[in-house]
Write an enzyme that holds these catalytic residues in place. Sequence first.
Site, PDB file in Angstrom:
ATOM      1  CB  VAL A 110     -75.883 142.706  27.310  1.00  0.00           C
ATOM      2  CG1 VAL A 110     -75.009 143.751  27.988  1.00  0.00           C
ATOM      3  CG2 VAL A 110     -75.290 142.317  25.951  1.00  0.00           C
ATOM      4  CG  HIS A 117     -80.251 146.225  27.197  1.00  0.00           C
ATOM      5  ND1 HIS A 117     -79.626 145.365  28.081  1.00  0.00           N
ATOM      6  CD2 HIS A 117     -80.741 145.444  26.205  1.00  0.00           C
ATOM      7  CE1 HIS A 117     -79.725 144.126  27.625  1.00  0.00           C
ATOM      8  NE2 HIS A 117     -80.415 144.148  26.494  1.00  0.00           N
ATOM      9  CG  MET A 118     -86.778 149.788  26.148  1.00  0.00           C
ATOM     10  SD  MET A 118     -87.660 151.319  26.642  1.00  0.00           S
ATOM     11  CE  MET A 118     -88.222 150.875  28.277  1.00  0.00           C
ATOM     12  NE  ARG A 120     -78.449 153.632  13.059  1.00  0.00           N
ATOM     13  CZ  ARG A 120     -79.721 153.899  12.782  1.00  0.00           C
ATOM     14  NH1 ARG A 120     -80.654 152.969  12.947  1.00  0.00           N
ATOM     15  NH2 ARG A 120     -80.072 155.080  12.334  1.00  0.00           N
ATOM     16  CG  ASP A 121     -78.890 145.086  18.818  1.00  0.00           C
ATOM     17  OD1 ASP A 121     -79.416 144.876  19.927  1.00  0.00           O
ATOM     18  OD2 ASP A 121     -78.120 144.254  18.262  1.00  0.00           O
ATOM     19  CB  ILE A 122     -73.633 145.237  17.243  1.00  0.00           C
ATOM     20  CG1 ILE A 122     -72.387 145.292  16.391  1.00  0.00           C
ATOM     21  CG2 ILE A 122     -73.787 143.875  17.920  1.00  0.00           C
ATOM     22  CD1 ILE A 122     -71.096 145.185  17.194  1.00  0.00           C
TER      23      ILE A 122
HETATM   24  P1  AMP Z   1     -80.373 141.238  25.307  1.00  0.00           P
HETATM   25  O1  AMP Z   1     -80.459 139.888  24.643  1.00  0.00           O
HETATM   26  O2  AMP Z   1     -81.720 141.817  25.621  1.00  0.00           O
HETATM   27  O3  AMP Z   1     -79.413 141.228  26.466  1.00  0.00           O
HETATM   28  O4  AMP Z   1     -79.810 142.206  24.193  1.00  0.00           O
HETATM   29  C1  AMP Z   1     -78.468 142.506  24.051  1.00  0.00           C
HETATM   30  C2  AMP Z   1     -78.316 143.166  22.700  1.00  0.00           C
HETATM   31  O5  AMP Z   1     -77.076 143.868  22.684  1.00  0.00           O
HETATM   32  C3  AMP Z   1     -78.295 142.194  21.523  1.00  0.00           C
HETATM   33  O6  AMP Z   1     -79.380 142.491  20.644  1.00  0.00           O
HETATM   34  C4  AMP Z   1     -76.933 142.441  20.877  1.00  0.00           C
HETATM   35  O7  AMP Z   1     -76.978 142.382  19.476  1.00  0.00           O
HETATM   36  C5  AMP Z   1     -76.581 143.825  21.377  1.00  0.00           C
HETATM   37  N1  AMP Z   1     -75.159 144.123  21.464  1.00  0.00           N
HETATM   38  C6  AMP Z   1     -74.178 143.373  22.034  1.00  0.00           C
HETATM   39  N2  AMP Z   1     -72.989 143.989  21.937  1.00  0.00           N
HETATM   40  C7  AMP Z   1     -73.216 145.165  21.294  1.00  0.00           C
HETATM   41  C8  AMP Z   1     -72.383 146.252  20.873  1.00  0.00           C
HETATM   42  N3  AMP Z   1     -71.061 146.270  21.094  1.00  0.00           N
HETATM   43  N4  AMP Z   1     -72.968 147.294  20.220  1.00  0.00           N
HETATM   44  C9  AMP Z   1     -74.290 147.286  19.974  1.00  0.00           C
HETATM   45  N5  AMP Z   1     -75.126 146.310  20.348  1.00  0.00           N
HETATM   46  C10 AMP Z   1     -74.601 145.249  20.983  1.00  0.00           C
END
Ligand code: AMP
Length: 111
Positions: free
Chosen positions: A95, A99-100, A28-30
């Site tokens: 990040v 990732h998708m 799950r997204d945090i």
């Molecule tokens: P992006 O902007 O596409 O690079 O998405 C990165 C996503 O990673 C964001 O929606 C963040 O909320 C999520 N994220 C960052 N750190 C974590 C974590 N430790 N656990 C879960 N999701 C994370």
Amino acid sequence: MDCVFCKIVAGEIPSDILYQDEEVIAFRDINPIAPTHLLIVSKKHIPSVLHLTDAEAPLIGHMTKVANQLAREYGVAESGYRLVINCGKEGGQLVPHLHMHLLGGRVLKWG
Ligand code: AMP
Ligand code: ZN
């Protein structure tokens, strides 16, 4: 390597893992922006979709297949969902590890 998703893959940072196999991990997204907001993440550190080699390109198909299965499991397959891969600065990638996003559970606007 100082990469948050590599640390999750290595189990060094806790996450709500929903699925994993040899190639991907899903959690799950945090910071969810929809009621269902899951991430399907390559286990290999690939900085973005732009960096995919020809040999690695089938990974996207596998991530899509896993996302579809998770959409069914988490109840958004019928209502509809969105799969997103952000790439680079203007693409909104925060990040730098492939990732998708699987987003669902509400009407998603565009633009
Ligand atoms: P992006 O902007 O596409 O690079 O998405 C990165 C996503 O990673 C964001 O929606 C963040 O909320 C999520 N994220 C960052 N750190 C974590 C974590 N430790 N656990 C879960 N999701 C994370
Ligand atoms: Zn990484």
